[in-house]
Design an enzyme around this catalytic site. Structure first.
Site, PDB file in Angstrom:
ATOM      1  N   LYS A  47       2.188   6.733  80.687  1.00 11.31           N
ATOM      2  CA  LYS A  47       2.617   8.062  81.348  1.00 11.31           C
ATOM      3  C   LYS A  47       3.882   8.431  80.824  1.00 11.31           C
ATOM      4  O   LYS A  47       4.942   8.007  81.648  1.00 11.31           O
ATOM      5  CB  LYS A  47       2.030   8.151  82.687  1.00 11.31           C
ATOM      6  CG  LYS A  47       2.101   9.990  82.711  1.00 11.31           C
ATOM      7  CD  LYS A  47       2.369  10.444  84.107  1.00 11.31           C
ATOM      8  CE  LYS A  47       3.680  10.325  84.651  1.00 11.31           C
ATOM      9  NZ  LYS A  47       4.407  11.346  83.878  1.00 11.31           N
ATOM     10  N   GLU A  65      11.274  -0.660  89.097  1.00 12.51           N
ATOM     11  CA  GLU A  65      12.751  -0.751  88.737  1.00 12.51           C
ATOM     12  C   GLU A  65      13.287   0.644  88.972  1.00 12.51           C
ATOM     13  O   GLU A  65      13.106   1.612  88.612  1.00 12.51           O
ATOM     14  CB  GLU A  65      12.891  -1.098  87.031  1.00 12.51           C
ATOM     15  CG  GLU A  65      13.952  -1.442  86.712  1.00 12.51           C
ATOM     16  CD  GLU A  65      15.209  -0.302  86.683  1.00 12.51           C
ATOM     17  OE1 GLU A  65      16.266  -0.164  87.431  1.00 12.51           O
ATOM     18  OE2 GLU A  65      14.904   0.500  85.442  1.00 12.51           O
ATOM     19  N   CYS A  82      20.405   3.933  85.040  1.00 17.27           N
ATOM     20  CA  CYS A  82      20.413   3.334  86.455  1.00 17.27           C
ATOM     21  C   CYS A  82      21.345   2.341  86.724  1.00 17.27           C
ATOM     22  O   CYS A  82      21.722   1.806  87.724  1.00 17.27           O
ATOM     23  CB  CYS A  82      19.045   2.947  86.695  1.00 17.27           C
ATOM     24  SG  CYS A  82      18.332   1.694  85.467  1.00 17.27           S
ATOM     25  N   GLU A 116      23.119   7.910  94.136  1.00 10.03           N
ATOM     26  CA  GLU A 116      23.120   7.976  92.625  1.00 10.03           C
ATOM     27  C   GLU A 116      23.073   9.508  92.135  1.00 10.03           C
ATOM     28  O   GLU A 116      22.350  10.141  92.421  1.00 10.03           O
ATOM     29  CB  GLU A 116      21.710   7.187  92.155  1.00 10.03           C
ATOM     30  CG  GLU A 116      21.716   6.889  90.960  1.00 10.03           C
ATOM     31  CD  GLU A 116      20.489   6.255  90.320  1.00 10.03           C
ATOM     32  OE1 GLU A 116      20.659   5.328  89.481  1.00 10.03           O
ATOM     33  OE2 GLU A 116      19.567   6.494  90.823  1.00 10.03           O
TER      34      GLU A 116
END
Length: 475
Positions: free
Chosen positions: A174, A248, A282, A380
């Site tokens: 997806k 992850e 990331c 983040e």
């Protein structure tokens, strides 16, 4: 404008069950550049059914591993032939500077396919048992649901698709609704490479349909890359169903600059380690740790380095920073810049204004006077925002680096590589660099703490798509 009206389900192009569409908007022009079907739960059901049938009754899991490797090798060659076009398409979709698209978006993906197509492992081994020999087999985990984010779509597809195929799994991918276009040429490559029907489906959709895929009883394993918040939800679902998962997730990595580091060399590398993909990575090293004795010197060097990076059209090779992927992402990053100032951090560069009237650009920003308890040091941001944090000594630097909810990446910069290696051993992250930062295809990639569960890449990445079976026998 690129317009697609079909979905790749079970290795075939089919009409969607619904009439909804996804508009793909250029972050540079703010104009619609593509349109694809928005898959429904019914489409996902069809994709999982195809994957289930191909796994339970098809040839793919029952092929010799060498046969699967040969098909992945053909896919690798086809992907290599299409690198230029794929890089340009990703740049157009999500604003990645073309130089990074060629290196980190598609070049790294090609390296992943190459690695797994050449990886040799032992599929069966004999061990001594108490009553007789034991055969230990590695078998495919089953049907995989791979949910991919928008920031490095082809690289992250490769992290999941390549080992899944080598293992003998079938897979439903997806893509994110922001970046569905690059999946279409990949689907054609899979067909041309000879992947049997049913083995791979690629179905772009939004969050609700993605959750339907995760919950689907026909899925044996979920491989997800994305935010920590979404990862928690997916992990909870997999926990309820005792479904295998690899997660992850996010990061807030620290780059430790020791006093003996050569600043010119360090800054040359930090441009990539900290601001790759416009800061939308990331693994980005967004906390810059500098000793108090060289703090002003580091701030000066970093500020001049970031100031020298051209911001503009990501398709122009001269530009090093492009736009953020969406208007909501620009608003998020600009809000963090305001928060940093409200918390008392000082702006050494950027901080307000936009570099262009059109496009979702943010002025690259460097904060000084940052303490590690500030939100800009703990959360983040996912944009071109760096925080320079002072430390007292080496032990203090390691303490600050480890004082994070995340543990995905990190670096240390020093003239003494042995000293750097010692620090690398003390920082709790899944990947680390001494005077460099690279994601290596041969080595496991993943994180500690809130950065995720499990590993991708290396033999360990293949192991995530395998089950182990022990067969004991007499005689």
């Amino acid at each position: 404008m690129l317009q697609h009206d079909q979905l790749f389900i079970g290795g075939e192009w089919v009409s969607p069950a619904g009439t909804g569409t996804i508009d793909v908007v250029s972050p540079h022009t703010e104009e619609v550049i593509g349109r694809v079907p928005d898959a429904t739960p019914a489409d996902m059901d069809r994709a999982v059914a195809a994957a289930r049938e191909a796994f339970d009754n098809g040839p793919w899991p029952r092929m010799e591993p060498a046969e699967r490797k040969a098909i992945v090798a053909r896919l690798t060659a086809l992907f290599g032939e299409g690198l230029a076009d794929m890089s340009a398409l990703i740049t157009e979709e999500m604003g990645s500077p073309i130089s990074f698209s060629q290196l980190g978006q598609t070049g790294q993906a090609h390296a992943v396919y190459t690695y797994f197509s050449e990886l040799d492992i032992t599929w069966e081994e004999e061990r001594a048992g108490m009553l007789g020999p034991v055969t230990v087999r590695r078998e495919p985990v089953g049907v995989v649901a791979a949910i991919v984010p928008w920031n490095v779509p082809q690289f992250i597809i490769a992290l999941k698709l390549a080992p899944a195929l080598i293992a003998g799994c079938t897979i439903v991918i997806k893509p994110a609704p922001e970046t569905p276009l690059d999946a279409y040429p990949l689907a054609d490559m899979l067909t041309e490479a000879g992947v049997p029907k049913g083995v791979v489906s690629i179905v772009a959709a939004g969050r609700e349909t993605g959750e339907h895929l995760v919950r689907h009883p026909g899925v044996d394993k979920v491989a997800f890359t994305g935010s920590t918040a979404a990862g928690r939800t997916i992990g909870a679902i997999c926990g309820e169903q005792l479904k295998r998962c690899t997660l992850e997730l996010g990061g807030k990595s620290a780059a430790i600059i020791l006093d003996d580091a050569d600043l010119a060399s360090t800054m040359g590398w930090l441009k990539m380690a900290s601001l790759m993909n416009n800061g939308q990575a990331c693994v980005a090293q967004t906390r810059i740790l500098a000793s108090r004795s060289r703090y002003d010197e580091v701030v000066g060097a970093l500020t001049e380095t970031v100031r020298s990076m051209p911001v503009g059209d990501p398709a122009d090779p001269a530009n090093e920073i492009g736009p953020l992927v969406a208007e909501r992402q620009r608003e998020r990053v600009e809000n963090y810049i305001r928060v940093g100032q409200e918390e008392g951090a000082k702006v050494a560069l950027g901080g307000s204004g936009r570099p262009h009237d059109r496009g979702w650009y943010v002025t690259p920003t460097v904060f000084t006077g940052v303490t590690n308890d500030m939100r800009i040091a703990r959360e983040e941001i996912f944009g071109p925002v760096l925080s320079v944090i002072p430390y007292d000594d080496e032990a203090d630097a390691v303490r600050i680096a480890n004082d994070s909810d995340y543990g995905l990446a990190g670096t240390v910069w020093t003239a003494d590589s042995d000293r750097g290696l010692d620090i690398a051993r003390r920082v709790r992250t899944g990947t680390y660099g001494v005077n460099t930062y690279m994601i290596e295809s041969s080595s496991p990639f993943g994180g500690y703490k809130n950065s995720g569960v499990g590993r991708e890449l290396g033999p360990e990445g293949l192991g995530a798509y395998l089950e182990y079976k022990s067969i004991a026998r007499l005689g």
